[in-house]
Design an enzyme around this catalytic site. Sequence first.
Site, PDB file in Angstrom:
ATOM      1  N   VAL A  14     -16.728 -18.285   0.234  1.00  0.00           N
ATOM      2  CA  VAL A  14     -15.478 -17.706  -0.233  1.00  0.00           C
ATOM      3  C   VAL A  14     -15.240 -18.262  -1.634  1.00  0.00           C
ATOM      4  O   VAL A  14     -15.341 -19.480  -1.851  1.00  0.00           O
ATOM      5  CB  VAL A  14     -14.299 -18.052   0.688  1.00  0.00           C
ATOM      6  CG1 VAL A  14     -12.986 -17.585   0.073  1.00  0.00           C
ATOM      7  CG2 VAL A  14     -14.503 -17.410   2.053  1.00  0.00           C
ATOM      8  N   GLY A  69     -26.391 -14.868  -0.857  1.00  0.00           N
ATOM      9  CA  GLY A  69     -26.893 -14.192   0.322  1.00  0.00           C
ATOM     10  C   GLY A  69     -26.003 -13.041   0.742  1.00  0.00           C
ATOM     11  O   GLY A  69     -26.459 -11.903   0.938  1.00  0.00           O
ATOM     12  N   ASN A  88     -34.595 -13.880 -13.838  1.00  0.00           N
ATOM     13  CA  ASN A  88     -34.176 -13.419 -15.152  1.00  0.00           C
ATOM     14  C   ASN A  88     -34.987 -14.188 -16.187  1.00  0.00           C
ATOM     15  O   ASN A  88     -35.889 -14.962 -15.839  1.00  0.00           O
ATOM     16  CB  ASN A  88     -32.664 -13.551 -15.352  1.00  0.00           C
ATOM     17  CG  ASN A  88     -32.183 -14.997 -15.256  1.00  0.00           C
ATOM     18  OD1 ASN A  88     -32.957 -15.948 -15.455  1.00  0.00           O
ATOM     19  ND2 ASN A  88     -30.910 -15.175 -14.951  1.00  0.00           N
ATOM     20  N   THR A 139     -35.906  -9.517 -14.782  1.00  0.00           N
ATOM     21  CA  THR A 139     -34.793  -8.681 -15.211  1.00  0.00           C
ATOM     22  C   THR A 139     -34.356  -9.105 -16.610  1.00  0.00           C
ATOM     23  O   THR A 139     -34.233 -10.292 -16.903  1.00  0.00           O
ATOM     24  CB  THR A 139     -33.624  -8.782 -14.228  1.00  0.00           C
ATOM     25  OG1 THR A 139     -33.197 -10.150 -14.121  1.00  0.00           O
ATOM     26  CG2 THR A 139     -34.037  -8.295 -12.841  1.00  0.00           C
ATOM     27  N   ASP A 177     -27.486 -10.010  -8.132  1.00  0.00           N
ATOM     28  CA  ASP A 177     -27.510  -9.866  -6.673  1.00  0.00           C
ATOM     29  C   ASP A 177     -27.599  -8.403  -6.271  1.00  0.00           C
ATOM     30  O   ASP A 177     -28.265  -8.059  -5.284  1.00  0.00           O
ATOM     31  CB  ASP A 177     -26.257 -10.507  -6.061  1.00  0.00           C
ATOM     32  CG  ASP A 177     -26.280 -12.020  -6.155  1.00  0.00           C
ATOM     33  OD1 ASP A 177     -27.377 -12.598  -6.225  1.00  0.00           O
ATOM     34  OD2 ASP A 177     -25.190 -12.625  -6.150  1.00  0.00           O
ATOM     35  N   ALA A 212     -23.055  -1.791 -11.415  1.00  0.00           N
ATOM     36  CA  ALA A 212     -22.211  -2.903 -10.982  1.00  0.00           C
ATOM     37  C   ALA A 212     -21.509  -3.590 -12.145  1.00  0.00           C
ATOM     38  O   ALA A 212     -20.502  -4.280 -11.943  1.00  0.00           O
ATOM     39  CB  ALA A 212     -23.047  -3.921 -10.206  1.00  0.00           C
ATOM     40  N   LYS A 239     -17.471  -2.651 -13.357  1.00  0.00           N
ATOM     41  CA  LYS A 239     -16.246  -3.097 -12.716  1.00  0.00           C
ATOM     42  C   LYS A 239     -16.216  -4.615 -12.643  1.00  0.00           C
ATOM     43  O   LYS A 239     -17.253  -5.277 -12.741  1.00  0.00           O
ATOM     44  CB  LYS A 239     -16.145  -2.524 -11.292  1.00  0.00           C
ATOM     45  CG  LYS A 239     -16.185  -1.007 -11.221  1.00  0.00           C
ATOM     46  CD  LYS A 239     -16.166  -0.541  -9.766  1.00  0.00           C
ATOM     47  CE  LYS A 239     -16.299   0.971  -9.659  1.00  0.00           C
ATOM     48  NZ  LYS A 239     -16.339   1.413  -8.237  1.00  0.00           N
TER      49      LYS A 239
END
EC number: 2.7.1.15
Length: 330
Positions: A19, A48, A196, A241, A274, A304, A307
């Site tokens: 969290v 994960g 990356n 990436t 992710d 992604a 936003k």
Amino acid sequence: MVEMRGDKPSVLVFGSLNVDWVCRVERIAPPGETVLSPTYTQLFGGKGANQAVAAARAGEDMVAVAMVGAVGEDDLGEAVIANLAENGIDTAGILRSVEPTGAAFISIDKHGENAITVASGANRAPSAASVPAFALNARTVLALQMEVPEAASRDVARLVRQAGGRTVLNLAPVPPDLDDKRLRALCESIDWLIVNESELAAAARCLEGSIDAPHDIQTPEETAALARRLSSALSVGIVATLGPRGVVAIPLAGEVVTVPALRVQAEDTTGAGDTFCGVFSTALAEGLEVKDALSRAAAAASLACRKVGAQSAMPKRAEIDAALAGAADG
């Protein structure tokens, strides 16, 4: 709990569940000082969990997704599991630990710089024993990251390989003490290593005497050359990436593959990596060729970025399809 159906290929994610507590501040507090934030935002995170959500949204009815990890015996753990279930993810393999649910404490200043402290908590508890038997078959793609114990990740990768499945390892975050021996052990049962540019250089520097890795990679050609040397040294496929410059991949047996990123107005790159890993895993599970899997993952990662947030910004399958169709038409 979502039940996985045996007639579908599957993505099994073994990794962290957190969290996140996010505060926006005027400036990052130096040692010994306190800064105030008007409020905070509570978000679901952990690499994960993020990759599982990305995989589930991209797979929809085509691919089943299961999450294996650990949360605490607390309300946060209940909320984490409920969030995954709402995204259509099987949670049977999530262990309840006496340790508290993992948490990340994030301060973001007015320039967008951040300071992050992660309390691993229950993320130290998952083991291969938690992997459900239904996920061990030749139609499974395993997705791993570096936020849970390495030994447990190696054990799960061996199980999946023995069952005939494939494994994708996202080498993030790179442990500061990662060395040649540990990196080679991690890659023993891996099919694809996703990095990356900075992670690529860090991995190369780990291989004692194998690779003379530059600290600053300037061009995609330099990236491809270094990735090829790393692939040969570790006997794995490499996916590097490059942010808005797209992706360079070196299959273990094959020529270099490059795909572009989509052109988007980027608002927040949090979770883009992710997203890429989760969607790439789903595409492999569906049986797509490598270049097509990379294209879907790169498009999803670009989307992604439009936003704010990680999971909140991850696109669904129809959005990815529409973006790829638009790119082809353009």
